[in-house]
Design a protein around this motif. Structure first.
Motif, PDB file in Angstrom:
ATOM      1  N   UNK A   1      39.228 -37.705  -3.084  1.00  0.00           N
ATOM      2  CA  UNK A   1      38.164 -36.882  -3.642  1.00  0.00           C
ATOM      3  C   UNK A   1      36.871 -37.690  -3.639  1.00  0.00           C
ATOM      4  N   UNK A   2      35.866 -37.210  -2.947  1.00  0.00           N
ATOM      5  CA  UNK A   2      34.585 -37.893  -2.880  1.00  0.00           C
ATOM      6  C   UNK A   2      33.631 -37.253  -3.865  1.00  0.00           C
ATOM      7  N   UNK A   3      33.112 -38.047  -4.780  1.00  0.00           N
ATOM      8  CA  UNK A   3      32.157 -37.553  -5.769  1.00  0.00           C
ATOM      9  C   UNK A   3      30.803 -38.184  -5.492  1.00  0.00           C
ATOM     10  N   UNK A   8      17.363 -36.279  -8.971  1.00  0.00           N
ATOM     11  CA  UNK A   8      16.054 -35.926  -8.448  1.00  0.00           C
ATOM     12  C   UNK A   8      15.126 -35.503  -9.576  1.00  0.00           C
ATOM     13  N   UNK A   9      13.832 -35.657  -9.323  1.00  0.00           N
ATOM     14  CA  UNK A   9      12.855 -35.169 -10.298  1.00  0.00           C
ATOM     15  C   UNK A   9      12.338 -33.787  -9.899  1.00  0.00           C
ATOM     16  N   UNK A  15      17.806 -26.436  -8.808  1.00  0.00           N
ATOM     17  CA  UNK A  15      18.057 -24.998  -8.925  1.00  0.00           C
ATOM     18  C   UNK A  15      18.463 -24.409  -7.582  1.00  0.00           C
ATOM     19  N   UNK A  16      17.801 -24.844  -6.530  1.00  0.00           N
ATOM     20  CA  UNK A  16      18.124 -24.349  -5.203  1.00  0.00           C
ATOM     21  C   UNK A  16      19.555 -24.641  -4.810  1.00  0.00           C
ATOM     22  N   UNK A  17      19.978 -25.872  -5.004  1.00  0.00           N
ATOM     23  CA  UNK A  17      21.320 -26.262  -4.573  1.00  0.00           C
ATOM     24  C   UNK A  17      22.400 -25.727  -5.509  1.00  0.00           C
ATOM     25  N   UNK A  55      32.782 -33.075  -4.268  1.00  0.00           N
ATOM     26  CA  UNK A  55      32.098 -32.778  -5.528  1.00  0.00           C
ATOM     27  C   UNK A  55      30.701 -33.385  -5.484  1.00  0.00           C
ATOM     28  N   UNK A  56      29.693 -32.553  -5.706  1.00  0.00           N
ATOM     29  CA  UNK A  56      28.333 -33.070  -5.829  1.00  0.00           C
ATOM     30  C   UNK A  56      27.776 -32.594  -7.154  1.00  0.00           C
ATOM     31  N   UNK A  57      27.279 -33.541  -7.931  1.00  0.00           N
ATOM     32  CA  UNK A  57      26.600 -33.231  -9.180  1.00  0.00           C
ATOM     33  C   UNK A  57      25.099 -33.345  -8.920  1.00  0.00           C
TER      34      UNK A  57
END
Length: 88
Positions: A1-3, A8-9, A15-17, A55-57
């Motif tokens: 599992x790659x996290x 970003x500022x 919101x877009x992603x 997983x991307x936070x």
């Protein structure tokens, strides 16, 4: 599992992603008003990168507020602009 954590500022990017890209893709990369999102090539690139990870936070931080990584990224971006403008 790659996290992966993307810090970003830009609330626009977060919101877009987190929200908008899914709808844009479902509508053939069109917003609700039937227009393409601005910087469509960059949104598509972010979406392709996102697909490579499990997983991307997406995390927003206030810009120019002392967040160490954000300040470093800002400095690197400014240095890149300086180099580009100087022709190096």
């Amino acid at each position: 599992l790659t996290k992966v954590k993307v810090v970003t500022d830009s609330k626009y990017v977060v919101d877009g992603m987190k929200t908008w890209v899914t709808g844009w893709k479902a509508r053939g990369w069109k917003k609700a008003d039937k227009q393409e999102p601005e910087n469509l090539d960059l949104w598509k690139a972010l979406d392709q990168i996102r697909d490579k990870f499990m997983v991307i936070e997406w995390m927003w931080v206030k810009g120019h507020a002392g967040h160490v990584d954000n300040e470093r990224a800002d400095g690197l971006a400014n240095r890149g602009v300086e180099l580009a403008l100087s022709g190096r």
